[in-house]
Write an enzyme that holds these catalytic residues in place. Structure first.
Site, PDB file in Angstrom:
ATOM      1  N   ASP A 164       0.851  -1.190   0.000  1.00 47.79           N
ATOM      2  CA  ASP A 164       0.000   0.000   0.000  1.00 47.79           C
ATOM      3  C   ASP A 164       0.888   1.242   0.000  1.00 47.79           C
ATOM      4  OD1 ASP A 164      -2.937   0.993   0.568  1.00 47.79           O
ATOM      5  OD2 ASP A 164      -1.635   2.171   1.878  1.00 47.79           O
ATOM      6  N   ASN A 180      -2.426  12.908  -3.273  1.00 48.10           N
ATOM      7  CA  ASN A 180      -3.372  13.416  -4.267  1.00 48.10           C
ATOM      8  C   ASN A 180      -3.872  14.803  -3.887  1.00 48.10           C
ATOM      9  OD1 ASN A 180      -3.480  11.506  -6.326  1.00 48.10           O
ATOM     10  ND2 ASN A 180      -5.000  10.248  -5.283  1.00 48.10           N
ATOM     11  N   HIS A 218      -4.502  14.744  -8.863  1.00 47.50           N
ATOM     12  CA  HIS A 218      -4.710  13.357  -9.295  1.00 47.50           C
ATOM     13  C   HIS A 218      -3.813  12.966 -10.470  1.00 47.50           C
ATOM     14  CE1 HIS A 218      -8.048  12.298  -6.646  1.00 47.50           C
ATOM     15  NE2 HIS A 218      -8.459  13.550  -6.786  1.00 47.50           N
ATOM     16  N   ASP A 263      -1.534   9.712 -10.469  1.00 53.66           N
ATOM     17  CA  ASP A 263      -1.468   8.657 -11.483  1.00 53.66           C
ATOM     18  C   ASP A 263      -0.022   8.352 -11.872  1.00 53.66           C
ATOM     19  OD1 ASP A 263      -4.203   8.502 -11.464  1.00 53.66           O
ATOM     20  OD2 ASP A 263      -4.504   9.575 -13.352  1.00 53.66           O
ATOM     21  N   GLU A 319      -4.534   2.369  -4.499  1.00 52.54           N
ATOM     22  CA  GLU A 319      -3.084   2.461  -4.330  1.00 52.54           C
ATOM     23  C   GLU A 319      -2.497   1.187  -3.758  1.00 52.54           C
ATOM     24  OE1 GLU A 319      -4.856   4.386  -0.576  1.00 52.54           O
ATOM     25  OE2 GLU A 319      -5.387   4.091  -2.675  1.00 52.54           O
TER      26      GLU A 319
END
Length: 325
Positions: free
Chosen positions: A189, A197, A202, A206, A233
């Protein structure tokens, strides 16, 4: 066999007939010819070569061709494959052909009959027709394989997705259960990813996930190991034949690879992106389903987060045994 090449298996008890048919078929430039003198050898050749087309004499030393074709089709049905198998056309060769023989041959799984002695012109025409169909089938099969690959790839990170992970875990679980080999899982994780973010947007998130996915993939050195995007994630790693010690080493290698990316994260561990890893392993897979091993890895991941993140954790032996029972 090279792309565009076809292999034809000739099954005939007569060496002279095999030589004659082989000489005729050699006129086809994209064809290789193999031979078998009886049904037993034919089955071995088919298992080893998976020919594109089979020519079978109706009368063989160890039985008749119709019975051989029945065995071939039964073998195809019993195959345990994740993808559909390519159809292998069969042409019978017989000096006598009547309606009853044709009916029995087609029902058994044959596709055509040729009268012996075989006309060279007719033989080559029939073979070309069958191979055209085989060629189209290859194209369909390749398209099917590409679609399957697309359906199991994560669109963002271009590594396998959750569907692939679920299918592969089930397959490897069964294989390791059958062989008695250990199986390990790692759940990963990205630490404080929501905050990442919120701070960087965002689009940056990505790009971060893509970089993490690539680093995780490059940390795997064996072809049988695989990493998939588990969701959001989170990533999941399957390590067949790897024990707990080996899985911990892989997890630590992955943790270091993520830190070495040095992706800035003001609210991350020491101002960089990091990941937490939960490891679980089991050697005795006979009494517990794969979901229990996955649950143990998830509990290990929770422990890694609870103990400060950017670390690899495994449940204590007693706790891990409890989660696997």
């Amino acid at each position: 066999m090279p792309a565009g090449k076809y292999e034809i298996l000739v099954v005939d008890s007569s060496a002279a007939n095999r030589a004659l048919l082989g000489e005729c078929l050699s006129q086809l430039g994209d064809v290789d010819v193999a031979f078998a003198q009886d049904g037993g050898e034919a089955i071995q050749q088919i298992a080893a070569r998976s020919p594109s087309l089979v020519l079978i004499d109706i009368h063989l030393h160890d039985g008749n061709g119709i019975e051989l074709v029945r065995r071939i089709r039964n073998r195809e049905i019993l195959k345990d494959e994740s993808e559909f198998s390519l159809w292998m056309p069969v042409i019978f060769l017989s000096p006598l052909i009547d309606d009853d023989m044709v009916a029995r041959g087609i029902i058994a799984g044959g596709d055509d009959f040729l009268h012996k002695p075989v006309s060279e012109v007719i033989l080559l025409a029939k073979v070309r027709a069958m191979l055209r169909i085989v060629g189209m089938q290859r194209e369909i099969h390749a398209a099917h394989r590409r679609l399957k690959q697309i359906s199991t790839l994560d669109g963002l990170t271009c590594i396998p997705n959750r569907r692939y992970f679920d299918d592969t875990l089930n397959t490897e679980w069964k294989r390791c259960q059958r062989t008695g080999a250990p199986l390990s899982l790692i759940l990963c994780d990205v630490d404080y990813f929501k905050q990442f973010n919120d701070i960087y947007g965002h689009q940056a998130g990505d790009l971060c996930l893509k970089a993490v996915a690539n680093a995780l993939s490059e940390s795997l050195f064996r072809v049988e190991d695989s990493v998939a995007r588990y969701g959001g994630e989170e990533f999941a790693v399957i390590l067949p034949g790897t024990d707990l010690r080996g899985a911990n080493a892989v997890g630590e290698r992955m943790r270091t690879a993520i830190r070495d990316l040095r992706i800035p994260h003001t609210q991350g561990i020491k101002a960089f992106v990091s990941c937490s890893f939960g490891v679980a392993a089991s050697r005795n897979l006979s009494d517990c389903p794969a979901e229990q091993l996955l649950r143990s890895a998830d509990q290990s991941l929770y422990q890694a987060k609870k103990r400060g993140r950017n670390r690899v954790e495994t449940l204590a032996p007693a706790a891990q045994m409890a989660s696997l029972t």
